[in-house]
Motif scaffolding. Sequence first.
Motif, PDB file in Angstrom:
ATOM      1  N   UNK A 190       0.840  -1.194   0.000  1.00 30.75           N
ATOM      2  CA  UNK A 190       0.000   0.000   0.000  1.00 30.75           C
ATOM      3  C   UNK A 190       0.868   1.233   0.000  1.00 30.75           C
ATOM      4  N   UNK A 191       0.255   2.382   0.161  1.00 31.22           N
ATOM      5  CA  UNK A 191       1.014   3.626   0.040  1.00 31.22           C
ATOM      6  C   UNK A 191       2.144   3.718   1.064  1.00 31.22           C
ATOM      7  N   UNK A 192       1.861   3.340   2.321  1.00 33.01           N
ATOM      8  CA  UNK A 192       2.890   3.458   3.353  1.00 33.01           C
ATOM      9  C   UNK A 192       4.036   2.473   3.118  1.00 33.01           C
ATOM     10  N   UNK A 193       3.687   1.222   2.888  1.00 39.41           N
ATOM     11  CA  UNK A 193       4.732   0.198   2.770  1.00 39.41           C
ATOM     12  C   UNK A 193       5.490   0.285   1.450  1.00 39.41           C
ATOM     13  N   UNK A 194       4.805   0.666   0.363  1.00 37.45           N
ATOM     14  CA  UNK A 194       5.491   0.737  -0.932  1.00 37.45           C
ATOM     15  C   UNK A 194       6.334   2.004  -1.045  1.00 37.45           C
ATOM     16  N   UNK A 195       5.797   3.139  -0.592  1.00 39.06           N
ATOM     17  CA  UNK A 195       6.591   4.369  -0.609  1.00 39.06           C
ATOM     18  C   UNK A 195       7.781   4.256   0.348  1.00 39.06           C
ATOM     19  N   UNK A 196       7.611   3.485   1.397  1.00 34.43           N
ATOM     20  CA  UNK A 196       8.687   3.337   2.379  1.00 34.43           C
ATOM     21  C   UNK A 196       9.376   1.994   2.326  1.00 34.43           C
ATOM     22  N   UNK A 197       9.348   1.348   1.153  1.00 28.95           N
ATOM     23  CA  UNK A 197       9.895  -0.001   1.052  1.00 28.95           C
ATOM     24  C   UNK A 197      11.386  -0.057   1.378  1.00 28.95           C
ATOM     25  N   UNK A 198      12.136   0.945   0.957  1.00 32.09           N
ATOM     26  CA  UNK A 198      13.570   0.954   1.272  1.00 32.09           C
ATOM     27  C   UNK A 198      13.795   0.970   2.781  1.00 32.09           C
ATOM     28  N   UNK A 199      12.963   1.704   3.492  1.00 31.60           N
ATOM     29  CA  UNK A 199      13.090   1.759   4.952  1.00 31.60           C
ATOM     30  C   UNK A 199      12.772   0.399   5.566  1.00 31.60           C
ATOM     31  N   UNK A 200      11.757  -0.268   5.035  1.00 35.26           N
ATOM     32  CA  UNK A 200      11.424  -1.601   5.540  1.00 35.26           C
ATOM     33  C   UNK A 200      12.573  -2.570   5.291  1.00 35.26           C
ATOM     34  N   UNK A 201      13.187  -2.465   4.114  1.00 36.77           N
ATOM     35  CA  UNK A 201      14.299  -3.349   3.778  1.00 36.77           C
ATOM     36  C   UNK A 201      15.500  -3.082   4.690  1.00 36.77           C
ATOM     37  N   UNK A 202      15.888  -1.822   4.765  1.00 34.69           N
ATOM     38  CA  UNK A 202      17.069  -1.457   5.563  1.00 34.69           C
ATOM     39  C   UNK A 202      16.835  -1.661   7.055  1.00 34.69           C
ATOM     40  N   UNK A 203      15.576  -1.563   7.472  1.00 33.40           N
ATOM     41  CA  UNK A 203      15.256  -1.742   8.887  1.00 33.40           C
ATOM     42  C   UNK A 203      15.009  -3.185   9.282  1.00 33.40           C
TER      43      UNK A 203
END
Length: 298
Positions: A147-160
């Motif tokens: 969704x908007x939060x997870x896809x726009x922030x996917x790099x953060x999810x990966x790096x985190x």
Amino acid sequence: MGSSTQTLLVGGSVVAITVIASTFAINKAQETLTYRHESFEKGQMAYQSVNCPEATAYFTRVEETASFPFNNFDGLTDLAQRKMATCSSFMTANQQAKQAEQQKNLSKALFSRYLFNEQHDKDELTQAMNRSITGLFSTYGVAKLAGSESCDGLDKLINGGAIPNIQVNLPYFHDSCAKFYDKQGQSPQALAQRRRFLAVAPRHPLSRNIQIAVVKNSNICSQASTFQDIPNIAKLSALMPVAYINCSQAYYNTISYPESKAFLQTLRQNYPKHSFAKVANNWLFSALRFVLCNGRGL
């Protein structure tokens, strides 16, 4: 003589009272110190068990006894206050995530939990939040978390480190985000997600579908070099030659002959043994013959 005796008696009483008061104060301070340490230890145990309401109650006792003599020197007040603040953030993040989950906004539920971990040092609470994140993946699957939060922030999810079993889940996340952006009419973002998919998983079972979607994307001609520059993608003989031919044809149809020619030349240069290279040679030869016969440049 009587006066002196009276003075001694009074003085003795004062001393006795002072001693009693001092003894009482010392005993009270020891009791408070014991109570304070026991409260902190119980709060710590509750914290480690991820029982924030109980932990906060015990840590509050530590905070309330900080004004007693010498209690500020043991460092427990600062520790208790920091843990109470972390607990407060944890409970807020959990509440927000659960509300989002109830509203079927799983992207927000995932990102709310990630944000807590990103903002706090690793401890029992971040470990508990990691377990909740893993639970989201196992309960709902990757597709529903996009969704908007997870896809726009996917790099953060990966790096985190917020994507469990990342080698398996990441390609599906890129695919799901690409489809999400397609639905939102965000073609450049969809194309970027598919490029990232092919960069990490060029031989994935979904790769062929991803390549077809790439070729159909209206932005591929302007972004072709960003695909060609990635070795894993450049090796996909069914993708870039098709893209170059399609882009050449598209520019030719709009009478953009130099751009059309450039794509044919790139195709011939990068994939000289590909069957489409022969097509490119034929088209370029036809264009050259046209120039010679009509005196017009391509």
